[in-house]
Design a protein around this motif. Structure first.
Motif, PDB file in Angstrom:
ATOM      1  N   ILE A 257       0.842  -1.203   0.000  1.00 24.17           N
ATOM      2  CA  ILE A 257       0.000   0.000   0.000  1.00 24.17           C
ATOM      3  C   ILE A 257       0.873   1.247   0.000  1.00 24.17           C
ATOM      4  CG2 ILE A 257      -1.644   1.341   1.379  1.00 24.17           C
ATOM      5  CD1 ILE A 257      -2.905  -1.401   2.183  1.00 24.17           C
ATOM      6  N   ALA A 258       1.943   1.234   0.792  1.00 25.59           N
ATOM      7  CA  ALA A 258       2.880   2.362   0.800  1.00 25.59           C
ATOM      8  C   ALA A 258       3.542   2.511  -0.565  1.00 25.59           C
ATOM      9  CB  ALA A 258       3.935   2.168   1.884  1.00 25.59           C
ATOM     10  N   ALA A 259       3.872   1.391  -1.195  1.00 26.00           N
ATOM     11  CA  ALA A 259       4.477   1.438  -2.521  1.00 26.00           C
ATOM     12  C   ALA A 259       3.522   2.070  -3.536  1.00 26.00           C
ATOM     13  CB  ALA A 259       4.903   0.048  -2.966  1.00 26.00           C
ATOM     14  N   ILE A 260       2.247   1.746  -3.439  1.00 25.42           N
ATOM     15  CA  ILE A 260       1.249   2.373  -4.314  1.00 25.42           C
ATOM     16  C   ILE A 260       1.201   3.876  -4.040  1.00 25.42           C
ATOM     17  CG2 ILE A 260      -1.231   2.566  -4.797  1.00 25.42           C
ATOM     18  CD1 ILE A 260      -1.363  -0.496  -4.373  1.00 25.42           C
ATOM     19  N   GLY A 261       1.281   4.241  -2.773  1.00 20.80           N
ATOM     20  CA  GLY A 261       1.318   5.664  -2.423  1.00 20.80           C
ATOM     21  C   GLY A 261       2.503   6.372  -3.060  1.00 20.80           C
ATOM     22  N   LEU A 262       3.652   5.703  -3.118  1.00 19.34           N
ATOM     23  CA  LEU A 262       4.827   6.299  -3.748  1.00 19.34           C
ATOM     24  C   LEU A 262       4.653   6.408  -5.265  1.00 19.34           C
ATOM     25  CD1 LEU A 262       7.713   4.703  -1.657  1.00 19.34           C
ATOM     26  CD2 LEU A 262       6.751   7.013  -1.480  1.00 19.34           C
ATOM     27  N   VAL A 263       3.932   5.469  -5.858  1.00 20.39           N
ATOM     28  CA  VAL A 263       3.605   5.596  -7.285  1.00 20.39           C
ATOM     29  C   VAL A 263       2.765   6.852  -7.501  1.00 20.39           C
ATOM     30  CG1 VAL A 263       2.329   4.587  -9.224  1.00 20.39           C
ATOM     31  CG2 VAL A 263       3.759   3.124  -7.800  1.00 20.39           C
ATOM     32  N   VAL A 264       1.788   7.064  -6.631  1.00 20.19           N
ATOM     33  CA  VAL A 264       0.935   8.252  -6.733  1.00 20.19           C
ATOM     34  C   VAL A 264       1.770   9.529  -6.581  1.00 20.19           C
ATOM     35  CG1 VAL A 264      -0.966   9.510  -5.632  1.00 20.19           C
ATOM     36  CG2 VAL A 264      -1.147   7.040  -5.992  1.00 20.19           C
ATOM     37  N   VAL A 265       2.702   9.526  -5.645  1.00 21.12           N
ATOM     38  CA  VAL A 265       3.588  10.682  -5.457  1.00 21.12           C
ATOM     39  C   VAL A 265       4.343  10.974  -6.754  1.00 21.12           C
ATOM     40  CG1 VAL A 265       5.706  11.458  -4.293  1.00 21.12           C
ATOM     41  CG2 VAL A 265       3.845  10.467  -2.952  1.00 21.12           C
ATOM     42  N   GLN A 266       4.863   9.936  -7.400  1.00 20.72           N
ATOM     43  CA  GLN A 266       5.636  10.152  -8.621  1.00 20.72           C
ATOM     44  C   GLN A 266       4.770  10.558  -9.803  1.00 20.72           C
ATOM     45  OE1 GLN A 266       8.840  10.637  -8.961  1.00 20.72           O
ATOM     46  NE2 GLN A 266       8.812  10.401  -6.743  1.00 20.72           N
ATOM     47  N   VAL A 267       3.560  10.051  -9.879  1.00 17.33           N
ATOM     48  CA  VAL A 267       2.646  10.484 -10.944  1.00 17.33           C
ATOM     49  C   VAL A 267       2.329  11.970 -10.764  1.00 17.33           C
ATOM     50  CG1 VAL A 267       0.302  10.235 -11.855  1.00 17.33           C
ATOM     51  CG2 VAL A 267       1.686   8.205 -11.387  1.00 17.33           C
ATOM     52  N   ALA A 268       2.096  12.380  -9.529  1.00 16.94           N
ATOM     53  CA  ALA A 268       1.835  13.798  -9.258  1.00 16.94           C
ATOM     54  C   ALA A 268       3.071  14.652  -9.570  1.00 16.94           C
ATOM     55  CB  ALA A 268       1.412  13.985  -7.806  1.00 16.94           C
ATOM     56  N   ALA A 269       4.245  14.170  -9.167  1.00 16.33           N
ATOM     57  CA  ALA A 269       5.484  14.903  -9.450  1.00 16.33           C
ATOM     58  C   ALA A 269       5.711  15.004 -10.954  1.00 16.33           C
ATOM     59  CB  ALA A 269       6.666  14.211  -8.779  1.00 16.33           C
ATOM     60  N   PHE A 270       5.458  13.923 -11.685  1.00 17.27           N
ATOM     61  CA  PHE A 270       5.601  13.920 -13.141  1.00 17.27           C
ATOM     62  C   PHE A 270       4.711  14.983 -13.762  1.00 17.27           C
ATOM     63  CE2 PHE A 270       4.862  12.459 -17.453  1.00 17.27           C
ATOM     64  CZ  PHE A 270       6.100  11.979 -17.850  1.00 17.27           C
ATOM     65  N   ARG A 271       3.479  15.033 -13.298  1.00 16.84           N
ATOM     66  CA  ARG A 271       2.518  16.013 -13.814  1.00 16.84           C
ATOM     67  C   ARG A 271       2.985  17.434 -13.536  1.00 16.84           C
ATOM     68  NH1 ARG A 271      -1.489  19.233 -12.500  1.00 16.84           N
ATOM     69  NH2 ARG A 271      -3.267  19.472 -13.877  1.00 16.84           N
ATOM     70  N   VAL A 272       3.418  17.706 -12.307  1.00 12.02           N
ATOM     71  CA  VAL A 272       3.896  19.048 -11.945  1.00 12.02           C
ATOM     72  C   VAL A 272       5.058  19.457 -12.838  1.00 12.02           C
ATOM     73  CG1 VAL A 272       5.088  20.374 -10.141  1.00 12.02           C
ATOM     74  CG2 VAL A 272       3.063  19.026  -9.566  1.00 12.02           C
ATOM     75  N   HIS A 273       6.030  18.569 -13.006  1.00 13.79           N
ATOM     76  CA  HIS A 273       7.199  18.894 -13.826  1.00 13.79           C
ATOM     77  C   HIS A 273       6.817  19.082 -15.293  1.00 13.79           C
ATOM     78  CE1 HIS A 273       9.877  18.504 -10.505  1.00 13.79           C
ATOM     79  NE2 HIS A 273       9.621  17.222 -10.330  1.00 13.79           N
ATOM     80  N   LEU A 274       5.900  18.263 -15.781  1.00 17.92           N
ATOM     81  CA  LEU A 274       5.464  18.364 -17.162  1.00 17.92           C
ATOM     82  C   LEU A 274       4.763  19.700 -17.411  1.00 17.92           C
ATOM     83  CD1 LEU A 274       5.710  16.422 -19.536  1.00 17.92           C
ATOM     84  CD2 LEU A 274       3.417  15.610 -19.032  1.00 17.92           C
ATOM     85  N   VAL A 275       3.849  20.066 -16.524  1.00 15.95           N
ATOM     86  CA  VAL A 275       3.118  21.332 -16.653  1.00 15.95           C
ATOM     87  C   VAL A 275       4.070  22.524 -16.605  1.00 15.95           C
ATOM     88  CG1 VAL A 275       1.480  22.848 -15.454  1.00 15.95           C
ATOM     89  CG2 VAL A 275       0.914  20.447 -15.817  1.00 15.95           C
TER      90      VAL A 275
END
Length: 122
Positions: free
Chosen positions: A77-95
């Protein structure tokens, strides 16, 4: 397979403890001055500290439950949370047009997804 999962968990823990620790301990202005964290210019102090805290909790969660045998379901579950963190970070950097951090975001997301899948199925 178990060895590969432990290596991935250890790598994630080290990266997120370091990154989250810096965000929690240092002032936002200091982090911005490093030149590598421009996204923080648009974030509040509390927002940066919150991201750091989430990263630290993810780092601990990806290792400790499985290691101790106490509620080991929390590790994937924590690993899934870290995936979510990276998806959000990817989006921020892309924008923001910040292309340099994107490969690291993808790598960390894939590593966390590997841990999540491996520990849920294992």
């Amino acid at each position: 397979m178990d060895i590969a999962l432990w290596i991935a968990q250890g790598m994630l823990a080290i990266v997120y403890l370091a990154a989250g620790g810096l965000k929690v301990v240092r002032r936002r202005e200091q982090l911005i001055a490093s030149g590598n964290l421009d996204w923080m210019k648009d974030a509040s102090d509390a927002g940066v500290k919150a991201v750091g805290l989430v990263e630290i909790l993810g780092a601990l969660g990806v290792v400790l439950p499985w290691l101790t045998g106490i509620a080991p379901v929390l590790t994937p579950i924590a690993a899934i949370g870290l995936v979510v963190v990276q998806v959000a970070a990817f989006r921020v950097h892309l924008v923001r047009g910040e292309r340099r951090p994107l490969p690291a975001n993808v790598l960390l997301a894939l590593l966390a997804a590997f841990v999540a899948a491996g520990r849920f199925l294992g």
